[in-house]
Design a protein around this motif. Structure first.
Motif, mmCIF file in Angstrom:
data_model
loop_
_atom_site.group_PDB
_atom_site.id
_atom_site.type_symbol
_atom_site.label_atom_id
_atom_site.label_comp_id
_atom_site.label_asym_id
_atom_site.label_seq_id
_atom_site.Cartn_x
_atom_site.Cartn_y
_atom_site.Cartn_z
ATOM 1 N N LEU A 224 0.827 -1.203 0.000
ATOM 2 C CA LEU A 224 0.000 0.000 0.000
ATOM 3 C C LEU A 224 0.867 1.261 0.000
ATOM 4 C CD1 LEU A 224 -2.772 1.286 -0.003
ATOM 5 C CD2 LEU A 224 -2.858 0.984 2.482
ATOM 6 N N ILE A 225 1.959 1.233 0.729
ATOM 7 C CA ILE A 225 2.875 2.384 0.738
ATOM 8 C C ILE A 225 3.470 2.591 -0.649
ATOM 9 C CG2 ILE A 225 5.091 3.248 1.631
ATOM 10 C CD1 ILE A 225 4.274 1.884 4.325
ATOM 11 N N ILE A 226 3.869 1.511 -1.302
ATOM 12 C CA ILE A 226 4.398 1.598 -2.672
ATOM 13 C C ILE A 226 3.337 2.176 -3.604
ATOM 14 C CG2 ILE A 226 5.094 0.215 -4.675
ATOM 15 C CD1 ILE A 226 6.601 -1.614 -2.653
ATOM 16 N N GLN A 227 2.110 1.701 -3.471
ATOM 17 C CA GLN A 227 1.019 2.184 -4.325
ATOM 18 C C GLN A 227 0.760 3.675 -4.104
ATOM 19 O OE1 GLN A 227 -2.649 -0.008 -3.947
ATOM 20 N NE2 GLN A 227 -3.812 1.550 -5.012
ATOM 21 N N ILE A 228 0.679 4.086 -2.852
ATOM 22 C CA ILE A 228 0.415 5.501 -2.542
ATOM 23 C C ILE A 228 1.533 6.398 -3.060
ATOM 24 C CG2 ILE A 228 0.273 7.180 -0.652
ATOM 25 C CD1 ILE A 228 -1.308 5.007 0.922
ATOM 26 N N THR A 229 2.780 6.025 -2.804
ATOM 27 C CA THR A 229 3.890 6.874 -3.251
ATOM 28 C C THR A 229 3.970 6.916 -4.776
ATOM 29 O OG1 THR A 229 5.461 5.045 -2.970
ATOM 30 C CG2 THR A 229 5.280 6.633 -1.158
ATOM 31 N N SER A 230 3.708 5.793 -5.421
ATOM 32 C CA SER A 230 3.756 5.748 -6.885
ATOM 33 C C SER A 230 2.645 6.584 -7.506
ATOM 34 C CB SER A 230 3.642 4.304 -7.374
ATOM 35 O OG SER A 230 4.729 3.534 -6.925
ATOM 36 N N GLU A 231 1.426 6.403 -7.013
ATOM 37 C CA GLU A 231 0.275 7.108 -7.585
ATOM 38 C C GLU A 231 0.323 8.616 -7.338
ATOM 39 O OE1 GLU A 231 -3.126 5.127 -5.949
ATOM 40 O OE2 GLU A 231 -2.921 3.405 -7.302
ATOM 41 N N ASN A 232 1.086 9.037 -6.365
ATOM 42 C CA ASN A 232 1.147 10.462 -6.017
ATOM 43 C C ASN A 232 2.492 11.103 -6.313
ATOM 44 O OD1 ASN A 232 -1.548 11.093 -4.562
ATOM 45 N ND2 ASN A 232 -0.927 9.084 -3.816
ATOM 46 N N LEU A 233 3.365 10.386 -6.986
ATOM 47 C CA LEU A 233 4.712 10.892 -7.238
ATOM 48 C C LEU A 233 4.707 12.198 -8.031
ATOM 49 C CD1 LEU A 233 7.736 10.563 -6.921
ATOM 50 C CD2 LEU A 233 7.730 9.060 -8.923
ATOM 51 N N LYS A 234 3.890 12.276 -9.058
ATOM 52 C CA LYS A 234 3.855 13.502 -9.866
ATOM 53 C C LYS A 234 3.395 14.684 -9.020
ATOM 54 C CE LYS A 234 2.229 15.549 -14.134
ATOM 55 N NZ LYS A 234 1.507 15.324 -15.385
ATOM 56 N N GLU A 235 2.380 14.496 -8.200
ATOM 57 C CA GLU A 235 1.889 15.587 -7.355
ATOM 58 C C GLU A 235 2.949 16.013 -6.334
ATOM 59 O OE1 GLU A 235 -1.938 16.747 -4.563
ATOM 60 O OE2 GLU A 235 -2.023 14.951 -5.792
ATOM 61 N N ASP B 134 7.309 15.733 4.861
ATOM 62 C CA ASP B 134 6.418 16.838 5.198
ATOM 63 C C ASP B 134 5.456 17.167 4.062
ATOM 64 O OD1 ASP B 134 7.544 17.154 7.749
ATOM 65 O OD2 ASP B 134 9.137 18.429 6.948
ATOM 66 N N SER B 135 5.447 16.348 3.034
ATOM 67 C CA SER B 135 4.585 16.593 1.879
ATOM 68 C C SER B 135 3.112 16.564 2.275
ATOM 69 C CB SER B 135 4.837 15.513 0.812
ATOM 70 O OG SER B 135 3.770 15.457 -0.105
ATOM 71 N N PRO B 136 2.384 17.637 1.969
ATOM 72 C CA PRO B 136 0.939 17.619 2.247
ATOM 73 C C PRO B 136 0.234 16.467 1.532
ATOM 74 C CG PRO B 136 1.672 19.846 1.696
ATOM 75 C CD PRO B 136 2.829 18.923 1.434
ATOM 76 N N THR B 137 0.689 16.132 0.345
ATOM 77 C CA THR B 137 0.089 15.035 -0.411
ATOM 78 C C THR B 137 0.271 13.712 0.320
ATOM 79 O OG1 THR B 137 0.441 16.175 -2.506
ATOM 80 C CG2 THR B 137 0.153 13.783 -2.612
ATOM 81 N N LEU B 138 1.489 13.428 0.784
ATOM 82 C CA LEU B 138 1.727 12.177 1.505
ATOM 83 C C LEU B 138 0.938 12.126 2.804
ATOM 84 C CD1 LEU B 138 5.533 11.397 1.045
ATOM 85 C CD2 LEU B 138 3.580 10.187 0.088
ATOM 86 N N HIS B 139 0.895 13.228 3.531
ATOM 87 C CA HIS B 139 0.141 13.251 4.784
ATOM 88 C C HIS B 139 -1.343 13.032 4.525
ATOM 89 C CE1 HIS B 139 2.936 14.288 8.068
ATOM 90 N NE2 HIS B 139 3.705 14.643 7.068
ATOM 91 N N LYS B 140 -1.848 13.629 3.457
ATOM 92 C CA LYS B 140 -3.264 13.474 3.110
ATOM 93 C C LYS B 140 -3.566 12.021 2.727
ATOM 94 C CE LYS B 140 -6.640 15.007 -0.304
ATOM 95 N NZ LYS B 140 -6.817 15.775 -1.530
#
Length: 152
Positions: free
Chosen positions: A5-16, A63-69
């Protein structure tokens, strides 16, 4: 939260994450230690990052708002929990659980809390430093009882 799940979240949000930090694809690839071609494939959803890249994203952009969200918590705490299941490291200052956290119990300034999204537990001391984090409810409750006994 597990590794996949961590891999999926970081991958899907990498561009943002890259754009919120105003990095070019070249610079982001350099920072993460991957090729630009790999970065483009991840950003387009053609492939997922590997575990090492996911950890790098969480560590470098914690500290990325995207990762925290998306994770609902400190990304590095999620990494540690996915590896160790129980993380006992006092001295990580928190905001006290204002957002995302439900207080389960309180005793002499200590708080046992559960995360509303990930459902993991943590105990904070009277100054909002994290004493323990775990997905295991039994471990959280045992540690809570230890604290209650110690601080009667």
């Amino acid at each position: 939260m597990d590794k996949d799940l961590i891999i999926q979240i970081t991958s899907e949000n990498l561009k943002e994450i890259r754009t919120e930090n105003q990095y070019t694809q070249e610079k982001m690839a350099e920072i993460l230690g991957i090729t630009k071609k790999m970065l483009v494939h991840i950003e387009k959803g053609k492939t997922l990052s590997n575990w090492t890249t996911a950890i790098a994203i969480c560590a470098l952009f914690r500290d990325s708002p995207t990762l925290h969200k998306q994770m609902g918590a400190d990304p590095m705490e999620m990494i540690e929990l996915s590896i160790y299941d129980v993380d006992i490291k006092p001295m990580n200052k928190t905001m006290g659980g204002v957002i995302w956290w439900k207080s389960v119990k309180k005793h002499r300034g200590f708080k046992l809390q559960q995360h509303t999204l990930t459902k993991h537990y943590r105990i904070l001391d009277d100054e909002n430093y994290r004493v323990i984090s775990t997905f295991d409810q039994k471990v959280a409750k045992e540690k809570w009882l230890d604290i209650v006994r110690k601080y009667k």
